[in-house]
Design an enzyme around this catalytic site. Structure first.
Site, PDB file in Angstrom:
ATOM      1  N   HIS A  42       1.205  -7.022  -7.449  1.00 16.59           N
ATOM      2  CA  HIS A  42       0.010  -6.895  -6.616  1.00 16.59           C
ATOM      3  C   HIS A  42      -0.680  -8.252  -6.602  1.00 16.59           C
ATOM      4  CE1 HIS A  42      -3.693  -4.273  -5.430  1.00 16.59           C
ATOM      5  NE2 HIS A  42      -3.784  -5.482  -4.911  1.00 16.59           N
TER       6      HIS A  42
ATOM      7  N   GLU B 202       2.316  -4.764  -3.366  1.00 19.01           N
ATOM      8  CA  GLU B 202       1.176  -3.947  -2.990  1.00 19.01           C
ATOM      9  C   GLU B 202      -0.065  -4.808  -2.854  1.00 19.01           C
ATOM     10  OE1 GLU B 202       1.134  -1.036  -6.122  1.00 19.01           O
ATOM     11  OE2 GLU B 202      -0.112  -2.285  -7.407  1.00 19.01           O
TER      12      GLU B 202
ATOM     13  N   HIS C  67      -0.452   4.698 -11.393  1.00 20.73           N
ATOM     14  CA  HIS C  67      -1.715   4.346 -12.036  1.00 20.73           C
ATOM     15  C   HIS C  67      -1.893   5.147 -13.317  1.00 20.73           C
ATOM     16  CE1 HIS C  67      -5.122   1.624 -11.280  1.00 20.73           C
ATOM     17  NE2 HIS C  67      -5.747   2.384 -12.159  1.00 20.73           N
TER      18      HIS C  67
END
Length: 250
Positions: free
Chosen positions: A44, A76, A200
């Protein structure tokens, strides 16, 4: 088919960035993870490069292409023009779009698909047109309606935000309730023809209940918990533990 494991390298990169030194080596730990059975790598890249740096992307792309061509690269982030240019230059197999503010410490909510559907449609078309699978980060709150909106953007997958579930590590009853909400969201996505990812705060301990409720889960992306375990067990053994928790025979 058991869920695939994509190892998020952000926490490793953040540790590296504490010093102006090249260790821990992000690419080499990605290599160890893939050799141990991970199906892909996730990054990310945020605008401030506080963990993954833009310069890491071509290195990780080359690692996969040269040594693990069966693996996937998942990038992401919030779809700014700079982020989209990074994706187009790197050509990941999957792009996961998240509604992050640049100041956020981590992703903590899914898209408001009613509000952002038109915005996302053009971005999904742009990325899909270049051969990238697009996944949308969504709240796993049990509501079915947003999944029809997700499908209407043209995305191929959604990624369930599992933070509230991960936060129930000390409350088994609430964990069961959160898994059911995630399962309802996943069922609605599946009914719309979308594949389902999750990520997550997932751990070896909480993955089995999730994959039992969502047996068609395509992929889990795990960074913080996996990196924490790697400090104790080593990266290779940690990846094997997480793969087994996903239901893989490894």
């Amino acid at each position: 088919m058991p869920a695939k494991l994509s190892v998020n390298l952000n926490a490793i990169a953040m540790l590296r960035n504490r010093r102006d030194l090249p260790w821990p080596n992000v690419a080499n730990l990605g290599r160890i993870a893939l050799a141990a059975g991970a199906s892909g790598l996730t990054v990310h890249p945020r605008p401030d490069q506080r963990h993954i740096r833009f310069s890491d992307l071509p290195v990780l792309r080359a690692l996969i292409d040269d040594e693990f061509p069966q693996a996937e690269f998942n990038i992401e982030g919030y779809p700014s023009e700079d982020f989209l240019a990074l994706c187009e230059a790197t050509e990941p197999e999957q792009v996961t779009l998240v509604p992050d503010d640049p100041s956020q410490a981590t992703s903590d909510h899914g898209w408001d698909l009613g509000r952002h559907q038109d915005f996302l449609k053009g971005i999904v078309a742009r990325l899909s047109g270049k051969g990238m699978r697009v996944s949308l980060f969504v709240d796993g709150d049990g509501r079915p309606e947003p999944m029809a909106l997700a499908r209407a953007t043209g995305a191929q997958r959604v990624e369930l935000y599992t933070g509230p579930y991960g936060g129930c590590h000390d409350d088994p009853g609430q964990a069961v309730r959160q898994v059911e909400l995630l399962g309802r969201t996943a069922d609605a996505a599946k009914a719309e023809g979308l594949e389902v990812n999750a990520g997550h705060d997932l751990t070896v301990e909480n993955l089995p209940l999730l994959v039992k409720r969502i047996p068609y889960l395509a992929e889990v992306s795990i960074g913080h918990g996996l990196t924490a375990d790697a400090l104790e067990y080593g990266m290779a053994e940690t990846v094997r533990r997480f793969c087994r928790a996903c239901g893989q025979a490894i």
